[in-house]
Design an enzyme around this catalytic site. Structure first.
Site, mmCIF file in Angstrom:
data_model
loop_
_atom_site.group_PDB
_atom_site.id
_atom_site.type_symbol
_atom_site.label_atom_id
_atom_site.label_comp_id
_atom_site.label_asym_id
_atom_site.label_seq_id
_atom_site.Cartn_x
_atom_site.Cartn_y
_atom_site.Cartn_z
ATOM 1 N N ASN A 84 31.012 -6.650 -13.549
ATOM 2 C CA ASN A 84 32.298 -6.018 -13.222
ATOM 3 C C ASN A 84 32.693 -6.154 -11.757
ATOM 4 O O ASN A 84 33.815 -6.553 -11.441
ATOM 5 C CB ASN A 84 32.299 -4.553 -13.659
ATOM 6 C CG ASN A 84 31.137 -3.762 -13.111
ATOM 7 O OD1 ASN A 84 30.071 -4.303 -12.803
ATOM 8 N ND2 ASN A 84 31.321 -2.469 -12.975
ATOM 9 N N GLU B 21 20.813 1.772 -11.354
ATOM 10 C CA GLU B 21 22.185 2.233 -11.124
ATOM 11 C C GLU B 21 22.936 2.030 -12.437
ATOM 12 O O GLU B 21 23.299 0.902 -12.791
ATOM 13 C CB GLU B 21 22.829 1.440 -9.977
ATOM 14 C CG GLU B 21 22.084 1.548 -8.661
ATOM 15 C CD GLU B 21 22.086 2.934 -8.070
ATOM 16 O OE1 GLU B 21 22.931 3.758 -8.491
ATOM 17 O OE2 GLU B 21 21.247 3.212 -7.198
ATOM 18 N N CYS C 8 31.708 1.499 -13.183
ATOM 19 C CA CYS C 8 30.865 2.647 -13.538
ATOM 20 C C CYS C 8 31.418 3.947 -12.974
ATOM 21 O O CYS C 8 31.140 5.026 -13.498
ATOM 22 C CB CYS C 8 29.439 2.429 -13.067
ATOM 23 S SG CYS C 8 29.262 2.223 -11.276
#
Length: 484
Positions: free
Chosen positions: A153, A251, A285
């Protein structure tokens, strides 16, 4: 020759040199599905070979003076700046980024390289108190080989934010970029450091599928894994890394709450909602996944959000007028469509959008979502604004803390005291008073709580802890006598 001419990388991996791979994968422009080139895919055997070579190369890298290592990063910054337009174009085409997002991502990348430049010359430890005629020193020493598994992303930045400090602190690195963004998040970095003079074998870039990532997590020569991606995959990586007792940084996902209090300005609130929910088509995210709006201004904010969403232009991000680009692939677009349909079945109202169109998904607004709706808890990773009314501050806190994730949260209010008080009750790693949830700089410790991560942090002061380990050393003029 271009900075990243296809002849350099086609059908190859990077293991200190551009090496022909045994198999290949087609890189495609997301918006048009046209072929960009064919890159090499690594095998599990390549991981074994690279980990062995990287372990040896790391020793030579650490034998260089700190100034020699600083020079590599000075060169890397210059190379990235000189080839900015080519790198931006790769980000637009291969990851589906808007130009604005690609430019910002490159800025973050260059700043990360600049930050890393200072690490070789930074404080390497501390002198501890001890007895007379003795030195007691706590030294920071490299981990060895660091494995980095990166997402699609924010592909370039989310790779470099681990690769750069790990290298700067004396480690070697094996980077596994996502197969959908292997060029812009893998080979771009390989080329920058190759031209910058990084010794061969210190950095390896091995694109590939899950089997490559699994081999990396299980390899005994790899001391640490830094993974950015989904919580589901993170759990698997964590289990694998535990088998060889690797240091681990995860993460992971988020279902982030943006809280709009009743004293918020309608226009400002609406702008923050759109940015938090629709930037990069929601594929972040930190995206604002739960938009909590006080019931006193809920109708007014909802109306303005819908008006703004209807003005978004969906299309090929290479075109400057486009404000909403594609999702990474058609499969993800259909997944988001199914999530929206299910949300409607559970009582949400579809205000606008809701349809998949190949790799594109219409900007969508769902209103009147409750805690019992599945979309309240599930990370969407698509351009969907989920609007949830609340009655008071206590309810907003409960709704924000509901669920397994704890990454980012934002609060919009002119009353700073009220905003801070609410924020102190939120279980998140990133908190923003008077901003939306999509926030990251290159100097902040980044990470989440709960299923958003394993409690580790990366960035700024956290990098020293993440990419080094402590060694205790004592020095005496002569060895002591003992009564044995």
């Amino acid at each position: 020759m271009h900075f990243l001419n296809n002849e350099i990388w086609e059908n190859k991996i990077f293991n200190g040199a551009w090496t022909k791979a045994g198999r290949s994968f087609i890189s495609k422009e997301v918006a048009t599905q046209s072929e960009l080139g064919v890159f090499g895919q690594a095998s599990t055997e390549d991981v074994v070979n690279s980990s062995r070579d990287a372990k040896e190369a790391q020793k030579e890298w650490m034998d260089l003076t700190y100034q020699d290592r600083i020079n590599v990063f000075e060169n890397a910054v210059r190379i990235a700046e000189d080839n900015a337009e080519e790198i931006i174009t790769w980000l637009i085409k291969e990851s589906g980024s808007l130009r604005l997002k690609a430019q910002f991502e490159l800025q973050l990348t260059i700043q990360t390289l600049k930050n890393a430049m200072s690490l070789p010359g930074s404080d390497q430890g501390t002198l501890l108190p001890t007895s007379k005629n003795k030195l007691s020193i706590a030294k920071r020493v490299p981990l060895g080989v660091v494995g980095v598994i990166a997402p699609f992303n924010f592909p370039l930045y989310l790779s470099i934010r681990a690769v750069a400090p790990a290298l700067a602190l004396g480690n070697s690195v094996i980077l596994k970029p996502h197969e959908n963004t292997a060029i812009c998040s893998g080979f771009v970095i390989a080329r920058i450091f190759e031209l910058a003079g990084l010794p061969a074998g210190v950095l390896h870039v091995l694109p590939g599928g899950p089997e490559v990532g699994e081999a990396l997590t299980l390899d005994n020569n790899v001391a640490s894994i830094h993974f950015t991606g989904s919580t589901q995959v993170g759990r698997i990586i964590g289990a694998n890394a535990g088998k060889t007792l690797k240091k681990l940084s995860l993460e992971l996902g988020g279902k982030n709450s943006l809280i709009i209090l009743d004293d918020a300005d309608i226009e400002i609130a609406s702008e923050n909602i759109l940015w938090g929910a629709f930037l990069h088509s929601g594929q972040i995210c930190m995206s604002s996944g739960k938009i909590l709006i006080h019931e006193k201004i809920y109708t007014a904010v909802k109306k303005r959000v819908i008006e703004k969403v209807q003005n978004l232009v969906m299309g090929n991000p290479i075109q400057d007028h486009v404000t909403l680009g594609p999702l990474i692939n058609a499969q993800q677009s259909l997944r988001v469509e199914n999530l929206v349909k299910k949300a409607v079945q559970f009582g949400a109202k579809l205000e606008v959008g809701g349809n998949a169109k190949d790799v594109f998904f219409e900007p969508t607004v769902l209103s009147d979502v409750t805690k019992s709706n599945p979309i309240f808890a599930e990370e969407i990773f698509g351009p969907v604004a989920v609007l949830i009314p609340f009655a008071n501050d206590a309810e907003a806190i409960d709704l924000a803390n509901e669920g397994e994730y704890g990454l980012s949260s934002g609060i919009i209010t002119p009353d700073l005291g009220r905003g801070i008080k609410i924020g102190e009750s939120l279980k998140v790693g990133l908190l923003h008073i008077n901003d939306q949830t999509v926030n990251d700089e290159t100097v902040n410790p980044f990470g989440g709580m709960g299923s958003s991560g394993n409690g580790t942090r990366i960035g700024g002061p956290a990098n020293l802890d993440e990419f080094t380990q402590w060694q205790w050393m004592t020095i005496q003029a002569e060895a002591p006598r003992y009564p044995f």
